[in-house]
Design an enzyme around this catalytic site. Sequence first.
Site, PDB file in Angstrom:
ATOM      1  N   LYS A 121       0.749  -1.289  -0.005  1.00  0.00           N
ATOM      2  CA  LYS A 121      -0.093   0.069   0.026  1.00  0.00           C
ATOM      3  C   LYS A 121       0.894   1.223  -0.015  1.00  0.00           C
ATOM      4  O   LYS A 121       0.488   2.273  -0.471  1.00  0.00           O
ATOM      5  CB  LYS A 121      -1.174  -0.132   1.017  1.00  0.00           C
ATOM      6  CG  LYS A 121      -2.016  -1.250   1.104  1.00  0.00           C
ATOM      7  CD  LYS A 121      -2.748  -1.344  -0.089  1.00  0.00           C
ATOM      8  CE  LYS A 121      -3.330  -2.816  -0.391  1.00  0.00           C
ATOM      9  NZ  LYS A 121      -4.107  -2.823  -1.713  1.00  0.00           N
ATOM     10  N   GLU A 204      -1.158   8.026   7.891  1.00  0.00           N
ATOM     11  CA  GLU A 204      -1.808   8.782   6.917  1.00  0.00           C
ATOM     12  C   GLU A 204      -2.667   9.772   7.834  1.00  0.00           C
ATOM     13  O   GLU A 204      -3.058   9.229   9.059  1.00  0.00           O
ATOM     14  CB  GLU A 204      -2.890   8.046   6.079  1.00  0.00           C
ATOM     15  CG  GLU A 204      -2.439   7.921   4.709  1.00  0.00           C
ATOM     16  CD  GLU A 204      -3.294   6.968   3.827  1.00  0.00           C
ATOM     17  OE1 GLU A 204      -4.531   7.077   4.023  1.00  0.00           O
ATOM     18  OE2 GLU A 204      -2.974   6.184   2.997  1.00  0.00           O
ATOM     19  N   HIS A 239     -15.602  -3.229   7.257  1.00  0.00           N
ATOM     20  CA  HIS A 239     -14.868  -3.400   5.966  1.00  0.00           C
ATOM     21  C   HIS A 239     -15.706  -4.566   5.030  1.00  0.00           C
ATOM     22  O   HIS A 239     -15.066  -4.650   4.140  1.00  0.00           O
ATOM     23  CB  HIS A 239     -13.387  -3.403   6.180  1.00  0.00           C
ATOM     24  CG  HIS A 239     -12.821  -2.316   7.073  1.00  0.00           C
ATOM     25  ND1 HIS A 239     -12.993  -1.112   6.564  1.00  0.00           N
ATOM     26  CD2 HIS A 239     -12.372  -2.442   8.302  1.00  0.00           C
ATOM     27  CE1 HIS A 239     -12.459  -0.464   7.319  1.00  0.00           C
ATOM     28  NE2 HIS A 239     -12.130  -0.994   8.407  1.00  0.00           N
ATOM     29  N   ARG A 296      -8.059  -6.659  -9.161  1.00  0.00           N
ATOM     30  CA  ARG A 296      -9.235  -7.916  -9.476  1.00  0.00           C
ATOM     31  C   ARG A 296     -10.606  -7.344 -10.077  1.00  0.00           C
ATOM     32  O   ARG A 296     -10.708  -6.071  -9.789  1.00  0.00           O
ATOM     33  CB  ARG A 296      -9.290  -8.551  -8.211  1.00  0.00           C
ATOM     34  CG  ARG A 296     -10.008  -7.910  -7.141  1.00  0.00           C
ATOM     35  CD  ARG A 296     -10.235  -8.582  -5.936  1.00  0.00           C
ATOM     36  NE  ARG A 296     -11.432  -7.887  -5.147  1.00  0.00           N
ATOM     37  CZ  ARG A 296     -10.641  -7.011  -4.111  1.00  0.00           C
ATOM     38  NH1 ARG A 296      -9.732  -6.939  -3.752  1.00  0.00           N
ATOM     39  NH2 ARG A 296     -11.722  -6.379  -3.558  1.00  0.00           N
TER      40      ARG A 296
HETATM   41  C1  MV4 Z   1      -8.833   5.697   5.704  1.00  0.00           C
HETATM   42  C2  MV4 Z   1     -10.195   6.195   5.990  1.00  0.00           C
HETATM   43  C3  MV4 Z   1      -9.859   7.534   6.568  1.00  0.00           C
HETATM   44  N1  MV4 Z   1      -8.735   7.962   6.473  1.00  0.00           N
HETATM   45  N2  MV4 Z   1      -7.795   6.384   5.321  1.00  0.00           N
HETATM   46  C4  MV4 Z   1     -10.647   1.533   4.729  1.00  0.00           C
HETATM   47  C5  MV4 Z   1     -10.937   0.540   3.386  1.00  0.00           C
HETATM   48  C6  MV4 Z   1      -9.457   0.795   3.033  1.00  0.00           C
HETATM   49  N3  MV4 Z   1      -9.298   0.833   1.548  1.00  0.00           N
HETATM   50  C7  MV4 Z   1      -9.050   2.179   3.514  1.00  0.00           C
HETATM   51  N4  MV4 Z   1     -10.040   2.495   4.155  1.00  0.00           N
HETATM   52  C8  MV4 Z   1     -10.043   3.836   4.872  1.00  0.00           C
HETATM   53  N5  MV4 Z   1      -8.841   4.291   4.744  1.00  0.00           N
HETATM   54  C9  MV4 Z   1      -7.428   7.668   5.973  1.00  0.00           C
HETATM   55  N6  MV4 Z   1      -6.428   8.112   6.032  1.00  0.00           N
HETATM   56  C10 MV4 Z   1     -11.338   5.635   5.919  1.00  0.00           C
HETATM   57  C11 MV4 Z   1     -11.249   4.284   5.295  1.00  0.00           C
HETATM   58  C12 MV4 Z   1     -12.646   3.788   5.224  1.00  0.00           C
HETATM   59  C13 MV4 Z   1     -13.345   3.185   6.282  1.00  0.00           C
HETATM   60  C14 MV4 Z   1     -12.634   3.233   7.763  1.00  0.00           C
HETATM   61  C15 MV4 Z   1     -13.173   2.651   8.694  1.00  0.00           C
HETATM   62  C16 MV4 Z   1     -14.402   2.288   8.693  1.00  0.00           C
HETATM   63  C17 MV4 Z   1     -15.138   1.971   7.495  1.00  0.00           C
HETATM   64  C18 MV4 Z   1     -14.390   2.615   6.357  1.00  0.00           C
HETATM   65  C19 MV4 Z   1     -15.018   2.404   5.140  1.00  0.00           C
HETATM   66  C20 MV4 Z   1     -14.609   2.945   4.050  1.00  0.00           C
HETATM   67  C21 MV4 Z   1     -13.410   3.544   4.081  1.00  0.00           C
END
Ligand code: MV4
Length: 506
Positions: A121, A204, A239, A296
């Site tokens: 990542k 981040e 998630h 994917r």
């Molecule tokens: C984040 C975020 C907020 N701030 N990064 C979750 C899935 C993955 N692809 C990255 N995700 C996130 N990254 C930063 N810097 C919020 C998410 C996020 C999320 C976080 C907690 C609970 C549900 C979520 C759903 C979508 C994205």
Amino acid sequence: MREQTKINKVLIANRGEIAVRIIRACRDLGIPTVAIYSDADRAALHVRYADEAIHIGPSAPRDSYLRKDKIIAAARKTGADAIHPGYGFLAENAEFAQQVADEGLIFIGPSPSAIATMGDKHAARVAVRRYNVPLIPGSEAGLSDDDLMAAARKIGFPLVIKAVAGGGGKGMRAVHNEANFKEALATARREAESAFGNGDVYLEKLLVGARHIEFQILADTHGNTIHLGERECSIQRRHQKLVEEAPSVFVDDDLRQRMGQMAIAAAQSVNYVNAGTIECLVDEDKNFYFLEMNTRLQVEHPVTELVTGIDLVKEQIRIARGRRMGPTESFLQPKAWAIECRINAEDPYTNFMPSVGKINTLITPTGPGVRVDSGVYSGYEITPHYDSMIAKLICWGEDRGEAMLRMRRALEEYTIMGVKHNIPFHVNLLNSFSFIAGKIDTNFVEQRFSMDTYENAPTDEDLEAAAIAVTLYAHRKRQLATQVVQPGKRDTSNWKWYTRYERMNR
Ligand code: MV4
């Protein structure tokens, strides 16, 4: 320019609804298919639908669907010249993609190097940054604890610690102030080490209240990369996405154009080929940021298919054959609206606990605007070996309202007996004002289906008392013969009412 490549037989290295979905695309293209199956999947639908099927081992995924050697051996034995990985299992395993290529077989997906870069990542951030893709401010990877502490002070709190080997929300930890940082970092490293065998993390800034919006990408081997618009994926729990739709109520033409160009650049930064998804966060002011790329086909790909008219699995196979994308495939505005509800064998009333057992009755909805992608049938046994998703119900319409009304109808028609399922959750969601208004965020599910709400629901004793009263009342009414019984209008708009209905029918 690369030559056209022959694909004469496809082995599907997966199971369940996605294996069935891929077999269907191959059938439409006239390509013979090979299924693989574990002990638990002897009677699975993908085994019945494929032209050939090879047993590859015991039910546990590590002994079957994750066994690279057995899968490649099955391809050799059957003369399959291409492997489609589906999603999950080995779909984003660069080593598997490389082994498939080393065997002279075609991996229907991106190159091993694109998988590897996007799978790390932090390496993904480095790659896309060179293409001017906007990123959430963050740190480098590979830093010591002290350097991370210094970086944390610079970024400011709240922030998130993310595992370089994580993704999809795994190995992610929010930290709200400096006092908690050291301990959170130690925990994050330990968890990442045990989950991925790699304790490296980066930081981040935490973005709160943002929407989770992703873009579908297609890229051919001739240098053409296009996007097929966005999917809104904010309805999720821990998630696990539960509902997805395309387009997003939040994305206007201008934002779609700008995010689409960003998504194309992100894919090009790793010379991406085949289907992929760029995940983004979008804040209230419509600032958007790259999160990660999924290399994917995704679970929720059907909503994109239904608003673009493009069969994504067919496109994946055409791209793997070296075909050039035609001019008709450059992205047009979304032509419709589509919503997908993931139907899981999970009980929404007991904290979404997975349910196993035999499906003894299955009535699947159909009719205008309804598509069901499923791997189950009446008599099918759901086992604890695999994930709990048993079907995807996808509805489309001219606009969001029509798609939602059709979804509501289809959910009401859907009958699954023998296992607990989350259809009541979806009915409830479709009746909620916030969902109807498109005002949803990633906390919606937890809030609406908390145990609190459940505990306020009527008890069995309440129901018995009510049932007795109703029976006596009805009896008295019949005696008096004063009224013809009116079939009452079914009102599911009230959560408690629906709880009661479900409890009586469980
Ligand atoms: C984040 C975020 C907020 N701030 N990064 C979750 C899935 C993955 N692809 C990255 N995700 C996130 N990254 C930063 N810097 C919020 C998410 C996020 C999320 C976080 C907690 C609970 C549900 C979520 C759903 C979508 C994205």
